[in-house]
Design a protein around this motif. Structure first.
Motif, PDB file in Angstrom:
ATOM      1  N   ARG A  32      25.357 -17.408 -35.173  1.00 24.62           N
ATOM      2  CA  ARG A  32      25.099 -18.726 -34.587  1.00 24.62           C
ATOM      3  C   ARG A  32      24.944 -18.620 -33.068  1.00 24.62           C
ATOM      4  NH1 ARG A  32      29.103 -23.591 -33.952  1.00 24.62           N
ATOM      5  NH2 ARG A  32      27.608 -25.219 -33.449  1.00 24.62           N
ATOM      6  N   TRP A  33      25.779 -17.787 -32.464  1.00 27.07           N
ATOM      7  CA  TRP A  33      25.741 -17.606 -31.013  1.00 27.07           C
ATOM      8  C   TRP A  33      24.419 -16.963 -30.589  1.00 27.07           C
ATOM      9  CZ3 TRP A  33      26.455 -13.065 -27.840  1.00 27.07           C
ATOM     10  CH2 TRP A  33      26.690 -13.358 -26.524  1.00 27.07           C
ATOM     11  N   VAL A  34      23.961 -15.976 -31.347  1.00 25.33           N
ATOM     12  CA  VAL A  34      22.694 -15.301 -31.064  1.00 25.33           C
ATOM     13  C   VAL A  34      21.533 -16.288 -31.214  1.00 25.33           C
ATOM     14  CG1 VAL A  34      21.110 -13.504 -31.858  1.00 25.33           C
ATOM     15  CG2 VAL A  34      23.545 -13.017 -31.678  1.00 25.33           C
ATOM     16  N   ASN A  35      21.582 -17.132 -32.251  1.00 21.58           N
ATOM     17  CA  ASN A  35      20.523 -18.129 -32.439  1.00 21.58           C
ATOM     18  C   ASN A  35      20.494 -19.144 -31.310  1.00 21.58           C
ATOM     19  OD1 ASN A  35      19.435 -17.083 -34.766  1.00 21.58           O
ATOM     20  ND2 ASN A  35      20.807 -18.236 -36.106  1.00 21.58           N
ATOM     21  N   GLN A  36      21.647 -19.519 -30.792  1.00 19.40           N
ATOM     22  CA  GLN A  36      21.694 -20.468 -29.675  1.00 19.40           C
ATOM     23  C   GLN A  36      21.068 -19.856 -28.418  1.00 19.40           C
ATOM     24  OE1 GLN A  36      25.812 -21.502 -29.311  1.00 19.40           O
ATOM     25  NE2 GLN A  36      25.643 -23.246 -30.729  1.00 19.40           N
ATOM     26  N   ILE A  37      21.362 -18.598 -28.156  1.00 17.62           N
ATOM     27  CA  ILE A  37      20.775 -17.916 -26.997  1.00 17.62           C
ATOM     28  C   ILE A  37      19.266 -17.788 -27.159  1.00 17.62           C
ATOM     29  CG2 ILE A  37      20.669 -15.716 -25.759  1.00 17.62           C
ATOM     30  CD1 ILE A  37      23.659 -15.416 -26.288  1.00 17.62           C
ATOM     31  N   ARG A  38      18.833 -17.407 -28.358  1.00 15.16           N
ATOM     32  CA  ARG A  38      17.396 -17.267 -28.621  1.00 15.16           C
ATOM     33  C   ARG A  38      16.682 -18.601 -28.472  1.00 15.16           C
ATOM     34  NH1 ARG A  38      15.498 -16.450 -34.412  1.00 15.16           N
ATOM     35  NH2 ARG A  38      15.671 -18.667 -34.182  1.00 15.16           N
ATOM     36  N   ASN A  39      17.255 -19.671 -28.997  1.00 19.05           N
ATOM     37  CA  ASN A  39      16.649 -20.992 -28.872  1.00 19.05           C
ATOM     38  C   ASN A  39      16.571 -21.444 -27.417  1.00 19.05           C
ATOM     39  OD1 ASN A  39      16.193 -21.263 -31.601  1.00 19.05           O
ATOM     40  ND2 ASN A  39      18.143 -22.276 -31.994  1.00 19.05           N
ATOM     41  N   PHE A  40      17.602 -21.127 -26.641  1.00 17.98           N
ATOM     42  CA  PHE A  40      17.588 -21.484 -25.220  1.00 17.98           C
ATOM     43  C   PHE A  40      16.431 -20.797 -24.506  1.00 17.98           C
ATOM     44  CE2 PHE A  40      18.708 -20.318 -20.877  1.00 17.98           C
ATOM     45  CZ  PHE A  40      18.900 -21.572 -20.323  1.00 17.98           C
ATOM     46  N   PHE A  41      16.275 -19.502 -24.727  1.00 19.23           N
ATOM     47  CA  PHE A  41      15.202 -18.774 -24.049  1.00 19.23           C
ATOM     48  C   PHE A  41      13.829 -19.171 -24.563  1.00 19.23           C
ATOM     49  CE2 PHE A  41      18.577 -15.732 -22.827  1.00 19.23           C
ATOM     50  CZ  PHE A  41      18.360 -15.779 -21.459  1.00 19.23           C
ATOM     51  N   GLU A  42      13.716 -19.509 -25.840  1.00 21.01           N
ATOM     52  CA  GLU A  42      12.434 -19.963 -26.359  1.00 21.01           C
ATOM     53  C   GLU A  42      12.048 -21.313 -25.748  1.00 21.01           C
ATOM     54  OE1 GLU A  42      12.659 -19.994 -30.589  1.00 21.01           O
ATOM     55  OE2 GLU A  42      12.295 -17.844 -30.760  1.00 21.01           O
ATOM     56  N   ARG A  43      13.016 -22.216 -25.640  1.00 19.14           N
ATOM     57  CA  ARG A  43      12.727 -23.524 -25.056  1.00 19.14           C
ATOM     58  C   ARG A  43      12.354 -23.430 -23.584  1.00 19.14           C
ATOM     59  NH1 ARG A  43      17.663 -26.413 -25.472  1.00 19.14           N
ATOM     60  NH2 ARG A  43      18.293 -24.966 -27.051  1.00 19.14           N
ATOM     61  N   HIS A  44      13.126 -22.693 -22.819  1.00 18.93           N
ATOM     62  CA  HIS A  44      12.914 -22.652 -21.370  1.00 18.93           C
ATOM     63  C   HIS A  44      11.935 -21.564 -20.940  1.00 18.93           C
ATOM     64  CE1 HIS A  44      15.905 -25.691 -20.735  1.00 18.93           C
ATOM     65  NE2 HIS A  44      16.750 -25.015 -21.516  1.00 18.93           N
ATOM     66  N   GLY A  45      11.841 -20.487 -21.674  1.00 18.78           N
ATOM     67  CA  GLY A  45      10.932 -19.405 -21.311  1.00 18.78           C
ATOM     68  C   GLY A  45       9.486 -19.731 -21.591  1.00 18.78           C
ATOM     69  N   PHE A  46       9.211 -20.329 -22.722  1.00 18.88           N
ATOM     70  CA  PHE A  46       7.834 -20.677 -23.059  1.00 18.88           C
ATOM     71  C   PHE A  46       7.348 -21.860 -22.247  1.00 18.88           C
ATOM     72  CE2 PHE A  46       8.576 -18.728 -27.440  1.00 18.88           C
ATOM     73  CZ  PHE A  46       8.112 -17.506 -27.011  1.00 18.88           C
ATOM     74  N   TYR A  47       8.253 -22.634 -21.718  1.00 17.54           N
ATOM     75  CA  TYR A  47       7.872 -23.786 -20.913  1.00 17.54           C
ATOM     76  C   TYR A  47       7.174 -23.362 -19.625  1.00 17.54           C
ATOM     77  CZ  TYR A  47       8.257 -28.339 -18.681  1.00 17.54           C
ATOM     78  OH  TYR A  47       7.984 -29.518 -18.065  1.00 17.54           O
ATOM     79  N   VAL A  48       7.520 -22.189 -19.128  1.00 19.90           N
ATOM     80  CA  VAL A  48       6.894 -21.690 -17.893  1.00 19.90           C
ATOM     81  C   VAL A  48       5.403 -21.467 -18.116  1.00 19.90           C
ATOM     82  CG1 VAL A  48       6.820 -19.752 -16.282  1.00 19.90           C
ATOM     83  CG2 VAL A  48       9.008 -20.650 -17.051  1.00 19.90           C
ATOM     84  N   SER A  49       5.059 -20.798 -19.188  1.00 22.21           N
ATOM     85  CA  SER A  49       3.642 -20.553 -19.440  1.00 22.21           C
ATOM     86  C   SER A  49       2.912 -21.850 -19.805  1.00 22.21           C
ATOM     87  CB  SER A  49       3.450 -19.500 -20.522  1.00 22.21           C
ATOM     88  OG  SER A  49       4.073 -19.913 -21.711  1.00 22.21           O
ATOM     89  N   SER A  50       3.607 -22.781 -20.433  1.00 20.10           N
ATOM     90  CA  SER A  50       2.984 -24.068 -20.756  1.00 20.10           C
ATOM     91  C   SER A  50       2.663 -24.858 -19.492  1.00 20.10           C
ATOM     92  CB  SER A  50       3.899 -24.904 -21.647  1.00 20.10           C
ATOM     93  OG  SER A  50       4.140 -24.257 -22.849  1.00 20.10           O
ATOM     94  N   ARG A  51       3.585 -24.889 -18.546  1.00 22.87           N
ATOM     95  CA  ARG A  51       3.324 -25.603 -17.285  1.00 22.87           C
ATOM     96  C   ARG A  51       2.208 -24.929 -16.503  1.00 22.87           C
ATOM     97  NH1 ARG A  51       8.262 -27.014 -13.677  1.00 22.87           N
ATOM     98  NH2 ARG A  51       6.512 -27.744 -12.452  1.00 22.87           N
ATOM     99  N   PHE A  52       2.207 -23.602 -16.497  1.00 20.37           N
ATOM    100  CA  PHE A  52       1.163 -22.869 -15.794  1.00 20.37           C
ATOM    101  C   PHE A  52      -0.199 -23.139 -16.427  1.00 20.37           C
ATOM    102  CE2 PHE A  52      -0.866 -18.792 -14.423  1.00 20.37           C
ATOM    103  CZ  PHE A  52      -0.784 -19.033 -13.070  1.00 20.37           C
ATOM    104  N   ALA A  53      -0.228 -23.200 -17.758  1.00 18.81           N
ATOM    105  CA  ALA A  53      -1.478 -23.488 -18.471  1.00 18.81           C
ATOM    106  C   ALA A  53      -1.946 -24.914 -18.189  1.00 18.81           C
ATOM    107  CB  ALA A  53      -1.284 -23.285 -19.968  1.00 18.81           C
ATOM    108  N   ASP A  54      -1.019 -25.853 -18.101  1.00 17.75           N
ATOM    109  CA  ASP A  54      -1.393 -27.236 -17.783  1.00 17.75           C
ATOM    110  C   ASP A  54      -1.994 -27.333 -16.382  1.00 17.75           C
ATOM    111  OD1 ASP A  54      -0.621 -28.170 -20.231  1.00 17.75           O
ATOM    112  OD2 ASP A  54       1.382 -28.806 -19.556  1.00 17.75           O
ATOM    113  N   LYS A  55      -1.426 -26.604 -15.440  1.00 19.75           N
ATOM    114  CA  LYS A  55      -1.959 -26.609 -14.068  1.00 19.75           C
ATOM    115  C   LYS A  55      -3.375 -26.047 -14.013  1.00 19.75           C
ATOM    116  CE  LYS A  55       1.617 -27.567 -11.211  1.00 19.75           C
ATOM    117  NZ  LYS A  55       1.599 -28.567 -10.199  1.00 19.75           N
ATOM    118  N   LEU A  56      -3.627 -25.006 -14.833  1.00 15.31           N
ATOM    119  CA  LEU A  56      -4.938 -24.364 -14.832  1.00 15.31           C
ATOM    120  C   LEU A  56      -5.923 -25.022 -15.787  1.00 15.31           C
ATOM    121  CD1 LEU A  56      -3.858 -20.620 -14.786  1.00 15.31           C
ATOM    122  CD2 LEU A  56      -4.739 -21.962 -12.890  1.00 15.31           C
ATOM    123  N   GLY A  57      -5.433 -25.919 -16.634  1.00 12.76           N
ATOM    124  CA  GLY A  57      -6.306 -26.560 -17.607  1.00 12.76           C
ATOM    125  C   GLY A  57      -6.682 -25.643 -18.754  1.00 12.76           C
TER     126      GLY A  57
END
Length: 76
Positions: A3-28
């Motif tokens: 459960r602890w490993v899944n929580q860490i993985r979910n945290f990084f998936e939520r916040h890590g992928f958001y960086v590339s999503s914001r960058f993609a939105d800026k570039l269109g």
């Protein structure tokens, strides 16, 4: 523990992928294309470094073959 490993993985998936999503939105662009670009760029930079390393190793070996140190006159 799982459960602890899944929580860490979910945290990084939520916040890590958001960086590339914001960058993609800026570039269109699509976020998938931005992620693929960074993956390909990381492989290319590793490949370039490895190629430079092999080239330098070859040149050093070649230099040692040409300029060998002779201990006496009779080594010719």
């Amino acid at each position: 523990m799982q459960r602890w490993v899944n929580q860490i993985r979910n945290f990084f998936e939520r916040h890590g992928f958001y960086v590339s999503s914001r960058f993609a939105d800026k570039l269109g662009m699509r976020a998938k294309n931005v992620r693929l670009f960074f993956i390909y760029l990381s492989f290319a930079t590793f490949g370039i470094g490895f190629a430079v390393y092999l080239t330098l190793a070859f040149l050093l070996k070649f230099k040692d073959m040409i300029y060998s140190k002779r201990t006496s006159v009779f080594d010719l």
